[in-house]
Design a protein around this motif. Sequence first.
Motif, PDB file in Angstrom:
ATOM      1  N   SER A  79       0.833  -1.206   0.000  1.00  0.00           N
ATOM      2  CA  SER A  79       0.000   0.000   0.000  1.00  0.00           C
ATOM      3  C   SER A  79       0.863   1.250   0.000  1.00  0.00           C
ATOM      4  CB  SER A  79      -0.908   0.001   1.229  1.00  0.00           C
ATOM      5  OG  SER A  79      -1.739  -1.117   1.219  1.00  0.00           O
ATOM      6  N   TYR A  83       1.031   4.119  -2.762  1.00  0.00           N
ATOM      7  CA  TYR A  83       0.818   5.516  -2.389  1.00  0.00           C
ATOM      8  C   TYR A  83       1.965   6.402  -2.868  1.00  0.00           C
ATOM      9  CZ  TYR A  83       0.590   9.610   0.619  1.00  0.00           C
ATOM     10  OH  TYR A  83       0.570  10.896   1.081  1.00  0.00           O
ATOM     11  N   ARG A  84       3.184   5.914  -2.791  1.00  0.00           N
ATOM     12  CA  ARG A  84       4.350   6.737  -3.138  1.00  0.00           C
ATOM     13  C   ARG A  84       4.704   6.730  -4.610  1.00  0.00           C
ATOM     14  NH1 ARG A  84       8.711   6.112   1.687  1.00  0.00           N
ATOM     15  NH2 ARG A  84       7.544   7.377   3.154  1.00  0.00           N
ATOM     16  N   HIS A 102      -4.649   6.439  -5.542  1.00  0.00           N
ATOM     17  CA  HIS A 102      -3.687   7.004  -4.601  1.00  0.00           C
ATOM     18  C   HIS A 102      -4.297   7.077  -3.198  1.00  0.00           C
ATOM     19  CE1 HIS A 102      -0.277   9.489  -3.487  1.00  0.00           C
ATOM     20  NE2 HIS A 102      -1.124  10.311  -2.898  1.00  0.00           N
ATOM     21  N   GLY A 105      -4.587   3.591  -1.660  1.00  0.00           N
ATOM     22  CA  GLY A 105      -3.281   3.143  -1.177  1.00  0.00           C
ATOM     23  C   GLY A 105      -2.948   3.746   0.167  1.00  0.00           C
ATOM     24  N   PHE A 106      -3.208   5.030   0.322  1.00  0.00           N
ATOM     25  CA  PHE A 106      -2.946   5.705   1.600  1.00  0.00           C
ATOM     26  C   PHE A 106      -3.861   5.175   2.699  1.00  0.00           C
ATOM     27  CE2 PHE A 106      -3.292   9.541   4.378  1.00  0.00           C
ATOM     28  CZ  PHE A 106      -1.986   9.497   4.845  1.00  0.00           C
TER      29      PHE A 106
END
Length: 133
Positions: A79, A83-84, A102, A105-106
Motif C-alpha cells: 500500500s 501511495y508513493r 492514490h 493506497g494511503f
Amino acid sequence: MHDPSERHDESQPQQIQEHLWWIVLSPSIWAIHFLACYVTAAIWCEKVGSNSDSGWLLGLVGGYTTVAVVAISVIAGWSLRSYRRRDQSPSYDSDDPSDRTHFIGFTAFLLSLLSLVATFFTALAMVIVRSCD
C-alpha cells in the motif's frame, strides 16, 4: 477500443478495482487473529484447565501473531508503495481514477498500521493475563 499492444505503465498506479480489497485485508487479518487467539484460549482453558503450564498456549498465540504481523506488514508495504508511486502531492479537488487509487493506497496503509497495533494489543493481553482464572 483498447489496443492490446499497449502495456500498463508500471510507474502509474493500477486501476482502483485491483486495490479496493486492500482496504479490508489488514483489518480482516486482525479479526481472524483476534478470533484465533481467543478461541484457542477458550478451548485451552476448557480442555486443559488453569493448573497446567500455559507455554503451549503462548506459543500458539505467538505463532498466530507472527503470521498476522508478516501478512499485515506485506500489505502495508504494498500500500505504501502504491501511495508513493505518484510524485505529485495529492489534489483534493479533482476526481480521477489516479487520485482515487492514490487515496486507497494511503487508506490501506493507515488501516494496516492500525491493524498492526491491534494485533500487538491482542497478543499482549494473552501475555499479561497468562491464566484461565
